[in-house]
Design an enzyme around this catalytic site. Sequence first.
Site, short mmCIF file in Angstrom:
data_model
loop_
_atom_site.label_atom_id
_atom_site.label_comp_id
_atom_site.label_asym_id
_atom_site.label_seq_id
_atom_site.Cartn_x
_atom_site.Cartn_y
_atom_site.Cartn_z
N ASP A 106 0.82 -1.23 0.00
CA ASP A 106 0.00 0.00 0.00
C ASP A 106 0.84 1.27 0.00
OD1 ASP A 106 0.71 -0.30 2.72
OD2 ASP A 106 -1.32 0.08 3.48
N GLU B 166 -2.19 8.79 12.25
CA GLU B 166 -1.29 7.71 12.67
C GLU B 166 0.17 8.09 12.43
OE1 GLU B 166 -2.75 3.85 12.30
OE2 GLU B 166 -0.80 2.90 12.63
N TYR C 225 8.99 -1.72 10.45
CA TYR C 225 8.06 -1.27 9.42
C TYR C 225 8.59 -0.01 8.76
CZ TYR C 225 3.62 0.04 7.26
OH TYR C 225 2.65 0.39 6.37
N GLY D 168 -2.53 -6.49 18.44
CA GLY D 168 -1.26 -7.15 18.12
C GLY D 168 -1.39 -8.38 17.25
N ASP E 117 -5.57 0.07 5.84
CA ASP E 117 -6.36 -0.27 7.02
C ASP E 117 -7.52 0.71 7.21
OD1 ASP E 117 -4.34 -2.06 7.20
OD2 ASP E 117 -3.36 -1.12 8.91
#
Length: 388
Positions: free
Chosen positions: A37, A160, A221, A122, A172
């Site tokens: 993404d 975020e 990430y 998680g 998401d």
Amino acid sequence: MDAYQRAVRKFEALFNASPEFVVAAPGRVNLIGEHTDYNEGFVLPIAVDRFLFVAVRARDDRTVRVVAADLDDMDEFSLEEIVRDPEHHWRNYPRGVAGVIAQNGVTLRGMDAVIASDIPIGAGMSSSAAIEVGFALALLHLAGTEVPRPTLAQWCQRAEHEFAGVQCGIMDQMIALLGKENHALLLDCRDLSHELVPLPQGIAFVVADTGVPRTLAASEYNIRRQQCEEAVQLLSQLLERPLRSLRDVTLEELGAVFNEMPDPIRRRARHVLTENSRVHAFRQAMRERALQRAGSLLLASHASLRDDYEVSCRELDAMVQALMSVEGVFGARLTGAGFGGACLAMVREDAVERVLQEVPERYRQLVGDNAPQPTLFAVRTADGAHIR
Ligand code: GLA
């Protein structure tokens, strides 16, 4: 007691009144298209029947009070000055969303809210996007405003990035807002165009959480994201044309310069490009009800995430193997960011019970005595976030 009841009861106990309304926001499971993404690629997630609820009433002042029922914690902030809370991670989701919506010119009202969630934290089911979009819808509803959902998804993503410090992609938030029962969402992360893909009957999805906490998820990430940006720069030199993202490169082009690129950058790029083509192949397989083929694509995705993108771990690999050892499982792979968390399996509907019963023991046999406790459950597709 489910999360809806926990939110409402806690609200009633604290505020001596019923909530004016409750927002439901679903968790998600990505069927295929992992780590694509933020490379302007393709993803194919489903919204699932594990929800986060936000019970809400308006206030007459500019204060926002948010109670996290499951954490037994409360945050209070003023809409006049919204800042990060460096100590309590969860508080940055409501704060961030309020901050970004206000920055976009919406006049917000104060509120009392209670949050409770049945989305495991998680397990790679994006409980964070659910809290963002749930809270965002609550704020907008109180403000009497609507914002197109793809725009709202971008606002939540910014929250975020800026408040929670994870440079996440857009998948998401989009699926939590736009999901639909019995469908997956094919999303082009370059322009946010999307299409609902009907899922064939007779299949079911199982989430198999390894129990391994995703401790490295945020830092690793962000590193993967950087490596992809490096790959874009290098490829644009090697191919001698400006590139905006890995989306602008074909597999043939990558193959032609692969040996001139350093490792692991080139393998990161290869994962992204092959994964994009697997998304389209999977969608085609869904259309044709070619379930074995779809299953093989899931396994190929896992192998690529393990070998080229290096976001798997021993337990995730063992879980895939354990799932595949049961009759009636078409395919399985790690889902979400990786580094622990859960696998997704696509299974024949009548095999679900067998999977839930047999896989935990097989997983333990493969991982050994120190295996963390796995949790397996079936998920159903659900609608995106809405007001109840
Ligand atoms: C996390 C991010 C998503 C996506 C996945 C990996 O869930 O929030 O944007 O990048 O990882 O596919």
